[in-house]
Design a protein around this motif. Structure first.
Motif, PDB file in Angstrom:
ATOM      1  N   LYS A 372      27.753  -1.186  -0.349  1.00  0.00           N
ATOM      2  CA  LYS A 372      28.458  -0.202  -0.808  1.00  0.00           C
ATOM      3  C   LYS A 372      27.940   0.206  -2.166  1.00  0.00           C
ATOM      4  N   GLY A 373      27.910  -0.834  -3.086  1.00  0.00           N
ATOM      5  CA  GLY A 373      27.383  -0.632  -4.513  1.00  0.00           C
ATOM      6  C   GLY A 373      25.957  -0.420  -4.550  1.00  0.00           C
ATOM      7  N   VAL A 374      25.127  -0.326  -3.697  1.00  0.00           N
ATOM      8  CA  VAL A 374      23.711   0.183  -3.932  1.00  0.00           C
ATOM      9  C   VAL A 374      23.720   1.697  -4.002  1.00  0.00           C
ATOM     10  N   GLU A 375      22.840   1.854  -4.740  1.00  0.00           N
ATOM     11  CA  GLU A 375      22.344   3.510  -4.737  1.00  0.00           C
ATOM     12  C   GLU A 375      21.112   3.603  -3.978  1.00  0.00           C
ATOM     13  N   GLY A 376      21.510   4.237  -2.739  1.00  0.00           N
ATOM     14  CA  GLY A 376      20.423   4.160  -1.788  1.00  0.00           C
ATOM     15  C   GLY A 376      19.201   4.874  -2.103  1.00  0.00           C
ATOM     16  N   GLY A 377      18.109   4.551  -1.350  1.00  0.00           N
ATOM     17  CA  GLY A 377      16.708   5.160  -2.215  1.00  0.00           C
ATOM     18  C   GLY A 377      15.617   4.178  -1.844  1.00  0.00           C
ATOM     19  N   VAL A 378      14.511   4.488  -2.556  1.00  0.00           N
ATOM     20  CA  VAL A 378      13.433   3.792  -2.851  1.00  0.00           C
ATOM     21  C   VAL A 378      12.893   3.619  -4.020  1.00  0.00           C
ATOM     22  N   ILE A 379      12.675   2.445  -4.509  1.00  0.00           N
ATOM     23  CA  ILE A 379      12.018   2.148  -5.721  1.00  0.00           C
ATOM     24  C   ILE A 379      10.681   1.450  -5.597  1.00  0.00           C
ATOM     25  N   GLY A 380       9.802   2.133  -6.541  1.00  0.00           N
ATOM     26  CA  GLY A 380       8.313   1.948  -6.527  1.00  0.00           C
ATOM     27  C   GLY A 380       7.626   2.685  -5.412  1.00  0.00           C
ATOM     28  N   THR A 381       6.284   2.805  -5.786  1.00  0.00           N
ATOM     29  CA  THR A 381       5.579   3.702  -4.947  1.00  0.00           C
ATOM     30  C   THR A 381       4.998   2.851  -3.774  1.00  0.00           C
ATOM     31  N   ASN A 382       4.407   3.680  -2.807  1.00  0.00           N
ATOM     32  CA  ASN A 382       3.695   2.964  -1.500  1.00  0.00           C
ATOM     33  C   ASN A 382       2.371   2.151  -2.031  1.00  0.00           C
ATOM     34  N   VAL A 383       2.312   0.974  -1.301  1.00  0.00           N
ATOM     35  CA  VAL A 383       1.149   0.192  -1.568  1.00  0.00           C
ATOM     36  C   VAL A 383      -0.027   0.911  -1.236  1.00  0.00           C
ATOM     37  N   ASP A 384      -0.987   0.752  -2.335  1.00  0.00           N
ATOM     38  CA  ASP A 384      -2.354   1.211  -2.070  1.00  0.00           C
ATOM     39  C   ASP A 384      -3.357   0.324  -1.268  1.00  0.00           C
ATOM     40  N   LEU A 385      -3.417   1.126   0.235  1.00  0.00           N
ATOM     41  CA  LEU A 385      -4.232   0.018   1.063  1.00  0.00           C
ATOM     42  C   LEU A 385      -5.580   0.012   0.637  1.00  0.00           C
ATOM     43  N   SER A 386      -6.108   0.864   0.074  1.00  0.00           N
ATOM     44  CA  SER A 386      -7.594   0.845  -0.307  1.00  0.00           C
ATOM     45  C   SER A 386      -7.805  -0.201  -1.628  1.00  0.00           C
ATOM     46  N   ASN A 387      -6.851  -0.686  -2.138  1.00  0.00           N
ATOM     47  CA  ASN A 387      -6.742  -1.833  -3.299  1.00  0.00           C
ATOM     48  C   ASN A 387      -6.653  -2.889  -2.862  1.00  0.00           C
ATOM     49  N   GLN A 388      -7.521  -3.797  -2.585  1.00  0.00           N
ATOM     50  CA  GLN A 388      -7.282  -5.079  -1.800  1.00  0.00           C
ATOM     51  C   GLN A 388      -8.059  -6.169  -2.612  1.00  0.00           C
ATOM     52  N   ASP A 389      -7.347  -7.404  -2.568  1.00  0.00           N
ATOM     53  CA  ASP A 389      -8.152  -8.586  -3.135  1.00  0.00           C
ATOM     54  C   ASP A 389      -9.132  -8.823  -2.162  1.00  0.00           C
ATOM     55  N   ASN A 390     -10.171  -9.963  -2.458  1.00  0.00           N
ATOM     56  CA  ASN A 390     -11.274 -10.202  -1.808  1.00  0.00           C
ATOM     57  C   ASN A 390     -10.849 -10.600  -0.258  1.00  0.00           C
ATOM     58  N   PRO A 391      -9.688 -11.329   0.108  1.00  0.00           N
ATOM     59  CA  PRO A 391      -9.397 -11.588   1.368  1.00  0.00           C
ATOM     60  C   PRO A 391      -8.618 -10.459   2.019  1.00  0.00           C
ATOM     61  N   GLY A 392      -8.468  -9.389   1.572  1.00  0.00           N
ATOM     62  CA  GLY A 392      -8.132  -8.216   2.150  1.00  0.00           C
ATOM     63  C   GLY A 392      -6.437  -7.943   2.102  1.00  0.00           C
ATOM     64  N   ALA A 393      -5.926  -8.612   1.219  1.00  0.00           N
ATOM     65  CA  ALA A 393      -4.451  -8.379   0.846  1.00  0.00           C
ATOM     66  C   ALA A 393      -4.238  -7.192  -0.159  1.00  0.00           C
ATOM     67  N   PRO A 394      -3.079  -6.816  -0.255  1.00  0.00           N
ATOM     68  CA  PRO A 394      -2.588  -5.684  -1.249  1.00  0.00           C
ATOM     69  C   PRO A 394      -2.880  -6.507  -2.636  1.00  0.00           C
ATOM     70  N   HIS A 395      -3.595  -5.788  -3.599  1.00  0.00           N
ATOM     71  CA  HIS A 395      -3.782  -5.998  -4.816  1.00  0.00           C
ATOM     72  C   HIS A 395      -2.339  -5.930  -5.603  1.00  0.00           C
ATOM     73  N   PRO A 396      -2.028  -7.071  -6.407  1.00  0.00           N
ATOM     74  CA  PRO A 396      -0.642  -6.846  -6.993  1.00  0.00           C
ATOM     75  C   PRO A 396      -0.626  -5.678  -7.941  1.00  0.00           C
TER      76      PRO A 396
END
Length: 396
Positions: A372-396
């Motif tokens: 109840k104390g949460v302000e609903g919504g989204v924080i942060g933008t979507n992960v960039d799927l084209s920005n990957q590290d060498n093993p293919g995971a999202p780059h921080p």
């Protein structure tokens, strides 16, 4: 219900004051007077739900602004566009998310203003070890950047309850923290990097101490004034506090009740149902931690013929329905203003699928906060799927 039957009839329960998170044994065994400085108000609690194994946050909430890349990198496990639940059409393009088709309960929570999705949660120096990653998450460290020996929950409790030594005290009859479920990956370590906790699965507290004290024969009548003796003394102190806390937990459990809300008959459902009942019975424990596993999906993430069903779909169904039932129960009990629920995993999965219709260990993930104390919504933008590290995971 008596104390022994309480622990046998509920899910495996680990009792462990979270103030011990990462602190050395000698710090816990202190005999210094307790300075009472409780959180205010004292009837509020945080419930942490740990998704053990590394949840795939991308299939949990698909970035709708990158569907082409999503289908390219996940040709066999991508969820059909038509099956996704649009979270909120009013969000900007870079925050548009499509929930997993089984997460109708999450959509309801969001529409009621009770759900906040925090995107791209992680730390600067990723580590793909389950154990180290969870430790980093619970200590608030940056991986290789710093190596904190204490947990952030423990540091918070230590600040609010200086001198606490794992025993009830005036004004706080309840343990500051209660852990449920498997306790082998809590991330609460001593300086020696060993987990330090009590798991009362299937035992009453006296039985636990009897097991410990019997390892070397008769109990020691006189504890030596040495570092080793200090550790033995701490074990004896834990036996005393666990007995006292076990009685108190039984009392609040017996005094409490759930509403008519129906929970899923699963481990997570039972844990959350028990927490709600304890809170209704008067428990003032500050932090509860529930655990649910099965998220280490290297193979068979989805059904090969229908990606909307399968292992991950079952996990999402259980997660969503359990959390919604818990929140509804709190509302019916009039406790929803007092409880904040936080859901996280130790890391996410890779962007690219592997050859086994699954996903290997990734880096960043998402966090979900409900209440109840949460302000609903989204924080942060979507992960960039084209920005990957060498093993293919999202780059921080």
């Amino acid at each position: 219900m008596n104390r022994r039957n309480f622990f046998k009839s509920t899910i495996p329960l680990g009792l462990y004051p979270l103030i011990t998170s990462g602190l050395p044994i000698r710090s816990l065994a202190t005999t210094s007077p307790l300075t009472f400085n409780p959180c205010a108000p004292t009837d509020r609690a945080m419930v942490i739900i740990f998704l053990n194994g590394g949840n795939d946050f991308i299939n949990t909430a698909v970035p709708l602004n990158q569907m082409s890349a999503y289908n390219q990198f996940r040709p066999d496990i991508a969820l059909p566009d038509s099956s996704l639940i649009t979270l909120d059409p009013n969000l900007p393009d870079e925050q548009q998310l499509g929930l997993h088709p089984t997460l109708t309960d999450f959509k309801e929570l969001y529409d009621e203003g009770l759900l906040k999705i925090i995107q791209r949660v992680g730390y600067p120096a990723p580590n793909r070890s389950h154990f180290k990653s969870l430790e980093n998450m619970l200590t608030g460290s940056g991986g290789e950047l710093k190596n904190l020996p204490t947990g952030w929950l423990g540091r918070f409790m230590n600040d609010r309850y200086p001198g606490y030594n794992g025993n009830p005290f005036l004004g706080e009859p309840d343990p500051l923290g209660v852990l449920f479920g498997s306790m082998n990956k809590t991330g609460f370590h001593t300086f020696e990097e060993h987990s330090f906790e009590i798991n009362l699965s299937g035992q009453d507290p006296a039985g636990f101490f009897s097991l410990i004290s019997s390892l070397s024969g008769e109990p020691i009548p006189n504890i030596p004034l040495t570092e080793q003796g200090e550790m033995l003394g701490h074990i004896a102190a834990i036996e005393n506090s666990v007995n006292v806390y076990a009685q108190r937990i039984s009392e609040v459990f017996n005094s409490g009740a759930n509403s008519s809300v129906e929970y899923p008959n699963s481990s997570l459902g039972n844990q959350l149902r028990t927490i709600a009942r304890m809170l209704n019975g008067g428990s003032r424990t500050k932090i509860f931690m529930a655990t649910t596993g099965g998220f280490d999906n290297h193979i068979g993430l989805v059904d090969e013929l229908d990606t909307t069903i399968g292992t991950h779909a079952n996990l999402m169904t259980n997660m969503g329905t359990c959390i919604k039932a818990f929140q509804d129960d709190l509302i019916e009990l009039g406790l929803d203003s007092n409880v904040l629920t936080v859901v996280f995993s130790e890391f996410g999965r890779k962007i690219i699928q592997n050859d086994n219709v699954g996903l290997d260990h990734g880096t960043i993930s998402s966090m979900y906060v409900v209440g109840k104390g949460v302000e609903g919504g989204v924080i942060g933008t979507n992960v960039d799927l084209s920005n990957q590290d060498n093993p293919g995971a999202p780059h921080p």
